[in-house]
Design an enzyme around this catalytic site. Structure first.
Site, PDB file in Angstrom:
ATOM      1  N   ARG A 240      61.156  -0.678  67.295  1.00 35.07           N
ATOM      2  CA  ARG A 240      61.577  -1.974  67.764  1.00 35.07           C
ATOM      3  C   ARG A 240      60.919  -3.095  67.166  1.00 35.07           C
ATOM      4  O   ARG A 240      59.390  -2.899  67.498  1.00 35.07           O
ATOM      5  CB  ARG A 240      62.164  -2.090  68.934  1.00 35.07           C
ATOM      6  N   ASP A 264      61.075  -1.448  59.282  1.00 39.15           N
ATOM      7  CA  ASP A 264      62.509  -0.998  59.386  1.00 39.15           C
ATOM      8  C   ASP A 264      63.061  -1.829  60.424  1.00 39.15           C
ATOM      9  O   ASP A 264      64.267  -2.159  60.251  1.00 39.15           O
ATOM     10  CB  ASP A 264      62.630   0.422  59.739  1.00 39.15           C
ATOM     11  N   GLU A 269      66.450  -9.573  64.809  1.00 38.18           N
ATOM     12  CA  GLU A 269      67.136  -9.200  63.788  1.00 38.18           C
ATOM     13  C   GLU A 269      68.577  -9.996  64.001  1.00 38.18           C
ATOM     14  O   GLU A 269      69.081 -10.032  65.115  1.00 38.18           O
ATOM     15  CB  GLU A 269      67.401  -7.755  63.647  1.00 38.18           C
ATOM     16  N   HIS A 287      66.957  -2.139  59.097  1.00 35.69           N
ATOM     17  CA  HIS A 287      66.979  -1.249  60.165  1.00 35.69           C
ATOM     18  C   HIS A 287      67.809  -0.299  59.814  1.00 35.69           C
ATOM     19  O   HIS A 287      69.106  -0.092  60.401  1.00 35.69           O
ATOM     20  CB  HIS A 287      67.741  -2.207  61.477  1.00 35.69           C
ATOM     21  N   ILE A 288      67.629   0.729  58.781  1.00 32.32           N
ATOM     22  CA  ILE A 288      68.415   1.593  58.478  1.00 32.32           C
ATOM     23  C   ILE A 288      67.780   2.936  58.821  1.00 32.32           C
ATOM     24  O   ILE A 288      68.090   4.319  58.208  1.00 32.32           O
ATOM     25  CB  ILE A 288      68.530   1.668  56.920  1.00 32.32           C
ATOM     26  N   GLY A 289      66.968   2.869  59.778  1.00 29.67           N
ATOM     27  CA  GLY A 289      66.318   4.266  60.305  1.00 29.67           C
ATOM     28  C   GLY A 289      67.017   5.553  60.253  1.00 29.67           C
ATOM     29  O   GLY A 289      66.926   6.515  59.812  1.00 29.67           O
ATOM     30  N   SER A 290      68.398   5.426  61.102  1.00 28.13           N
ATOM     31  CA  SER A 290      69.216   6.380  61.538  1.00 28.13           C
ATOM     32  C   SER A 290      70.578   6.416  60.387  1.00 28.13           C
ATOM     33  O   SER A 290      71.357   7.209  60.639  1.00 28.13           O
ATOM     34  CB  SER A 290      69.751   6.550  62.847  1.00 28.13           C
TER      35      SER A 290
END
Ligand code: NAP
Length: 321
Positions: A240, A264, A269, A287-290
């Site tokens: 985060r 990320d 955001e 923020h594309i981690g998952s």
């Protein structure tokens, strides 16, 4: 025993994920194409047993107080719960389900991508290709840093942190970590524990942030910690944004006190600190981690299965409170 059959999906899902909730619960859903306001969320929760939200839906004390009494479960399509007032929900007897474990591998892949992207100057290299400004190979161009064989400091050696360590061992990295509590030796698998973040920083060629955002972690990667990193260090953040003090990290990146960052996640955001958009030594991702289809579907599955378990009177494996 409560039946959790009236389900409202407040967040915007890929069709394959939405289909899971529609098929299994006949769920109604947010079709506005945008994040709902708190008032809209509360209005759509009327008469529902469970609502499905994600990290961009803030469930604070005020929202909890306005939730209709029909709502008995909040399912967050995330493993982080920093957007939810867990205590307020606990007081109301509302169960919270999340998506642990099923996203470990995709997030760990993304963490390695951050490390490699920042170390090998992917932003600058890709720009040469895309803008047609590459003048040809030279031994001097875009000299980066090895990932292989370096020391990796993991802040938050939990589910995702350990999946990152597994990958990093394949790069022959030496793993160091800091948690509030040391792991058992069989889980540590040779990683070296540091009882403070200060100590971890002095042993980190790469510092990878993988702990949750909480009162105890917000802003802890600050000038004090960054000043202990070696000059060639690379800071990566897969958890985060608000764990990092932006001004301190930006100052270190601009002055050359550290080499680069792979991020990320960002505070505020999508309105991130503007300096991150222009610095050549910041490899930033939105923020594309998952964000892989397999993981997205698995996250939906675990929430559906958890709701079905609640209806059967069992405790779901993904129940937070
Ligand atoms: P986890 O299994 O709960 O692991 C968290 C780790 O952080 C634990 O080892 C914990 O150990 C440590 N920790 C917690 N508070 C700490 C503190 N104050 N100081 C030092 N260490 C601390 O969580 P996870 O499933 O790996 O997920 C981690 C986070 O990743 C989530 O909370 C979420 O915010 C983020 N995430 C991001 C993405 C993305 O798309 N980029 C996707 C999924 C998750 P101790 O309790 O012993 O301190």
């Amino acid at each position: 025993m409560h039946n959790y059959s009236r389900v409202y999906v407040a967040c915007r899902f890929p069709p394959e994920v939405l289909e899971l909730f529609v098929q299994r619960f006949g769920a109604s859903y947010n079709d506005t194409g945008r994040v709902l306001t708190s008032a809209e969320l509360v209005a759509n929760a009327q008469g529902m047993d469970a609502i499905i939200i994600t990290a961009t839906d803030r469930i604070d004390k005020n929202v909890v107080a306005q939730l209709p009494s029909s709502v008995k479960a909040i399912c967050t399509y995330s493993v982080g719960t920093d957007h939810i007032d867990l205590e307020a929900l606990r007081e109301q007897g509302i169960a919270v389900l999340s998506t642990p474990d099923v996203l470990n591998e995709s997030c760990a892949d993304a963490a390695l991508l951050l490390m490699l992207g920042a170390a090998r100057r992917v932003i600058e290299g890709a720009a040469l290709i895309r803008e047609g400004t590459w003048t040809g190979w030279s031994p001097q161009q875009l000299i980066g840093h090895d990932v292989w064989g370096k020391r990796l400091g993991i802040l938050g050696m939990g589910r995702i942190g350990r999946a990152i360590a597994t990958r990093a061992r394949g790069f022959n990295m030496q793993i160091h970590y800091h948690n509030r509590s040391r792991l058992a030796a069989d889980i540590e698998t040779g990683a070296r524990y540091h009882d403070s973040l200060e100590a971890l920083a002095t042993h980190s060629d790469f510092l990878c942030i993988a702990c949750p955002a909480s009162q105890s972690t917000r802003g802890i990667v600050n000038a004090n910690i960054i000043s202990r990193l070696p000059a060639h260090a690379i800071v990566c953040n897969i958890s985060r944004g608000d764990i990092v003090q932006d001004e301190d990290l930006i100052q270190a990146l601009q002055s050359g006190a550290i080499a680069a960052a792979g991020l990320d996640v960002f505070a505020g955001e999508p309105d991130i600190h503007p300096a991150y958009r222009t610095m050549p030594n910041v490899f930033g991702l939105p923020h594309i981690g998952s964000s892989t289809l397999d993981t997205r579907i698995a996250m939906g599955e675990i929430l559906c299965t958890g709701l079905e378990a609640l209806s059967a009177g069992a405790k779901p494996i993904n129940q937070v409170c």
